[in-house]
Write an enzyme that holds these catalytic residues in place. Structure first.
Site, mmCIF file in Angstrom:
data_model
loop_
_atom_site.group_PDB
_atom_site.id
_atom_site.type_symbol
_atom_site.label_atom_id
_atom_site.label_comp_id
_atom_site.label_asym_id
_atom_site.label_seq_id
_atom_site.Cartn_x
_atom_site.Cartn_y
_atom_site.Cartn_z
ATOM 1 N N GLY A 111 9.173 12.048 -5.041
ATOM 2 C CA GLY A 111 10.550 11.600 -5.232
ATOM 3 C C GLY A 111 11.608 12.331 -4.434
ATOM 4 N N HIS A 160 1.462 12.427 -7.398
ATOM 5 C CA HIS A 160 0.959 11.509 -6.375
ATOM 6 C C HIS A 160 2.026 10.443 -6.040
ATOM 7 C CE1 HIS A 160 -3.299 11.230 -4.833
ATOM 8 N NE2 HIS A 160 -2.817 10.155 -4.238
ATOM 9 N N GLY A 200 6.158 12.607 0.925
ATOM 10 C CA GLY A 200 5.067 11.707 1.328
ATOM 11 C C GLY A 200 5.609 10.494 2.054
ATOM 12 N N ARG A 201 6.130 9.531 1.284
ATOM 13 C CA ARG A 201 6.580 8.265 1.888
ATOM 14 C C ARG A 201 7.668 8.430 2.950
ATOM 15 N NH1 ARG A 201 5.928 7.375 -3.511
ATOM 16 N NH2 ARG A 201 4.387 5.811 -4.216
ATOM 17 N N TYR A 208 -11.021 16.017 -0.807
ATOM 18 C CA TYR A 208 -11.562 15.688 -2.121
ATOM 19 C C TYR A 208 -12.991 16.235 -2.112
ATOM 20 C CZ TYR A 208 -7.741 12.244 -2.764
ATOM 21 O OH TYR A 208 -6.522 11.632 -2.899
ATOM 22 N N LYS A 210 -3.548 20.406 -5.597
ATOM 23 C CA LYS A 210 -2.442 19.442 -5.543
ATOM 24 C C LYS A 210 -2.598 18.390 -6.634
ATOM 25 C CE LYS A 210 -0.419 15.934 -2.525
ATOM 26 N NZ LYS A 210 -0.896 14.705 -3.175
ATOM 27 N N SER A 257 -4.154 14.331 5.458
ATOM 28 C CA SER A 257 -4.962 13.700 4.410
ATOM 29 C C SER A 257 -6.441 13.657 4.808
ATOM 30 C CB SER A 257 -4.469 12.266 4.176
ATOM 31 O OG SER A 257 -5.400 11.549 3.404
ATOM 32 N N TYR A 289 0.823 -1.211 0.000
ATOM 33 C CA TYR A 289 0.000 0.000 0.000
ATOM 34 C C TYR A 289 0.861 1.266 0.000
ATOM 35 C CZ TYR A 289 -3.083 3.712 1.304
ATOM 36 O OH TYR A 289 -3.724 4.917 1.318
ATOM 37 N N THR A 320 -7.080 17.744 -3.822
ATOM 38 C CA THR A 320 -6.354 16.797 -4.674
ATOM 39 C C THR A 320 -7.058 16.721 -6.019
ATOM 40 O OG1 THR A 320 -5.760 15.535 -2.721
ATOM 41 C CG2 THR A 320 -5.529 14.413 -4.836
ATOM 42 N N ASP A 369 6.102 18.010 -4.832
ATOM 43 C CA ASP A 369 6.469 16.766 -4.162
ATOM 44 C C ASP A 369 6.657 15.678 -5.212
ATOM 45 O OD1 ASP A 369 4.049 15.407 -4.793
ATOM 46 O OD2 ASP A 369 3.219 15.616 -2.782
ATOM 47 N N ARG A 418 1.800 7.293 -8.293
ATOM 48 C CA ARG A 418 0.750 6.305 -7.994
ATOM 49 C C ARG A 418 -0.452 6.396 -8.925
ATOM 50 N NH1 ARG A 418 1.271 4.168 -2.771
ATOM 51 N NH2 ARG A 418 -0.879 4.222 -2.044
ATOM 52 N N ALA A 434 -2.588 8.919 3.216
ATOM 53 C CA ALA A 434 -3.710 8.311 3.933
ATOM 54 C C ALA A 434 -3.221 7.301 4.973
ATOM 55 C CB ALA A 434 -4.620 7.612 2.931
ATOM 56 N N SER A 480 2.564 17.726 -8.470
ATOM 57 C CA SER A 480 2.664 16.385 -7.883
ATOM 58 C C SER A 480 2.137 15.374 -8.880
ATOM 59 C CB SER A 480 1.791 16.323 -6.614
ATOM 60 O OG SER A 480 1.741 14.999 -6.098
HETATM 61 C C1 LIG Z 1 0.348 5.635 0.927
HETATM 62 C C2 LIG Z 1 0.037 6.935 0.262
HETATM 63 C C3 LIG Z 1 -1.186 7.543 0.489
HETATM 64 C C4 LIG Z 1 -1.484 8.769 -0.112
HETATM 65 N N1 LIG Z 1 -2.661 9.413 0.186
HETATM 66 C C5 LIG Z 1 -2.918 10.628 -0.350
HETATM 67 C C6 LIG Z 1 -4.084 11.353 0.011
HETATM 68 O O1 LIG Z 1 -4.884 10.927 0.819
HETATM 69 N N2 LIG Z 1 -4.288 12.570 -0.581
HETATM 70 C C7 LIG Z 1 -3.393 13.087 -1.487
HETATM 71 O O2 LIG Z 1 -3.613 14.184 -2.005
HETATM 72 N N3 LIG Z 1 -2.273 12.427 -1.820
HETATM 73 C C8 LIG Z 1 -2.000 11.225 -1.266
HETATM 74 N N4 LIG Z 1 -0.838 10.580 -1.577
HETATM 75 C C9 LIG Z 1 0.173 11.286 -2.413
HETATM 76 C C10 LIG Z 1 1.088 12.139 -1.530
HETATM 77 O O3 LIG Z 1 0.414 13.260 -1.009
HETATM 78 C C11 LIG Z 1 2.299 12.676 -2.274
HETATM 79 O O4 LIG Z 1 1.857 13.359 -3.427
HETATM 80 C C12 LIG Z 1 3.302 11.605 -2.677
HETATM 81 O O5 LIG Z 1 3.454 10.632 -1.669
HETATM 82 C C13 LIG Z 1 4.643 12.286 -2.927
HETATM 83 O O6 LIG Z 1 5.593 11.376 -3.377
HETATM 84 P P1 LIG Z 1 6.700 10.708 -2.433
HETATM 85 O O7 LIG Z 1 5.994 9.646 -1.656
HETATM 86 O O8 LIG Z 1 7.663 10.177 -3.435
HETATM 87 O O9 LIG Z 1 7.284 11.787 -1.555
HETATM 88 C C14 LIG Z 1 -0.532 9.372 -0.982
HETATM 89 C C15 LIG Z 1 0.698 8.736 -1.215
HETATM 90 C C16 LIG Z 1 0.995 7.538 -0.600
HETATM 91 C C17 LIG Z 1 2.342 6.922 -0.821
#
Ligand SMILES: Cc1cc2nc3c(=O)[nH]c(=O)nc-3n(C[C@H](O)[C@H](O)[C@H](O)COP(=O)(O)O)c2cc1C
Length: 357
Positions: free
Chosen positions: A281, A248, A302-303, A131, A224, A107, A25, A157, A279, A251, A80, A246
């Site tokens: 990477g 995401h 994020g991660r 959202y 975002k 989130s 996840y 988002t 954001d 993802r 999340a 971003s």
């Molecule tokens: C597990 C996970 C859950 C995420 N949940 C959300 C979220 O709820 N809302 C959102 O706008 N982005 C979400 N994202 C995206 C992050 O806000 C962010 O854009 C992304 O993790 C940045 O990349 P990085 O992990 O390489 O730093 C999520 C990303 C991950 C990895």
């Protein structure tokens, strides 16, 4: 945490600790994960140009974001369900941000409520991610609730009208533990569930929603997930306060470009009419520095915060954020800049451009 000296060390340790489902996840990207990989690789393709014999004995990492000071231009992106990583969850991330003086973005699908996060980290700057709900009165209620809890801005988002295909998650289907709740996404405490929260989202939202938000909310609005100059211009014309570049974290749509590669064109298009953040990477202080050099005002991760939480809760998340702050500070010292506003495009270049400088 002894021996963990960079974000990648925390990632390795966290991936070792997590179970298959939670690991998939948090870690996974869309499809072949090309964008996920390129987000990091693109930072490595950019070279730094260090300048010598400048007085860097006193360095100031502070700057102004949406009219208020941050001690360091590094924040935590909304991710999340952080309580799956550690019981401290989003409260731990917010405390980490309180320690370094950045911005915490909570989130919509957080496992701690905005009120809990505000109480845990009263001195942290906090923004609220959301959202669009199908029922706009609920979205309006969310704004009021976030504002009352001390959140200073709302972050919509825009890159997830549907969820990207993350193969690793399909192979390790998500089993939502019953004790975990989503107290922000749905106002009815009894009916909280991930699928319900997703069903409630207005997947057909358009630019009209942005105008609507501007008309009903007093809080600054950040979009975002912007990835093109065209969309950034549209956002600026509608009065959006912040453009958050971003993908995401790779993802959503695979083979979308790395965010650092699209930053210059978007900064040019926005032309100082809104703040630009980035954001996806970011794993090192040099990555933060490169994004600032190319025009981002604030850089989010994020991660990395999730890896810190997984390793050691609040302490782990704090250590990760301190590492990023200290690496940014070191990068500034070694490139010859003493404050954030002095970090300009001349400090970065591509390998190809070296012979032409
Ligand atoms: C597990 C996970 C859950 C995420 N949940 C959300 C979220 O709820 N809302 C959102 O706008 N982005 C979400 N994202 C995206 C992050 O806000 C962010 O854009 C992304 O993790 C940045 O990349 P990085 O992990 O390489 O730093 C999520 C990303 C991950 C990895």
């Amino acid at each position: 945490m002894e021996g963990l000296v960079c974000v990648d060390d925390f990632e390795k340790e966290a991936l070792r600790k997590l179970g298959n489902v939670t690991r998939a996840y948090y870690r996974s990207g869309a499809d072949d994960e090309l964008t996920l990989k390129d987000n990091g690789a693109a930072f490595s393709r950019i070279l730094l140009r260090p300048f010598m014999l400048r007085d860097v004995s006193n360095r100031d990492l502070s700057t102004t974001i949406l009219g208020k000071k941050v001690t360091v231009p590094i924040g935590i992106s909304p991710t999340a369900m952080q309580r799956l990583a550690h019981p401290d969850g989003e409260c731990g991330s917010a405390k980490a941000i309180e320690t370094i003086g950045g911005i915490m973005v909570l989130s919509y699908f957080a496992t701690c409520s905005c009120e809990e996060v505000a109480a845990a980290a009263p001195n942290a700057r906090k923004w609220f991610n959301f959202y669009m709900h199908k029922d706009r009165t609920i979205t309006q209620g969310v704004f009021k609730r976030a504002e009352k809890a001390g959140f200073e801005a709302v972050v919509l988002t825009v890159d997830a009208p549907v969820i990207g295909k993350r193969r690793d998650i399909e192979r390790n289907p998500f089993d939502f533990p019953p004790h975990i709740k989503l107290p922000n996404a749905c106002p009815d405490e009894e009916e909280l569930s991930v699928s319900k929260a997703h069903d409630d989202i207005d997947h057909g939202a358009t630019w009209e929603a942005v105008s609507w938000i501007k008309s009903v909310s007093r809080l600054p609005l950040v979009l975002k997930g912007i990835q093109t100059a065209e969309d950034a211009i549209h956002a600026v014309e509608l009065g959006v306060d912040g453009i958050w570049i971003s993908n995401h974290g790779g993802r959503q749509i695979d083979t979308a470009p790395a965010t650092i590669d699209i930053l210059p064109s978007i900064v040019k298009a926005v032309d100082n009419r809104a703040e630009v953040y980035l954001d996806s990477g970011v794993r090192r202080g040099t990555d933060v520095f490169k994004a600032l050099a190319l025009g981002a005002k604030m850089v989010f991760v994020g991660r990395p915060a999730i890896w810190g939480l997984t390793v050691d809760g609040t302490k782990g998340a704090t250590k990760v954020m301190e590492i990023l702050r200290d690496e940014l500070d070191l990068t500034m010292a070694l490139t010859g800049v003493a404050d954030i506003k002095s970090i300009t495009p001349k400090f970065v270049c591509s390998r190809d451009s070296l012979s032409k400088l």
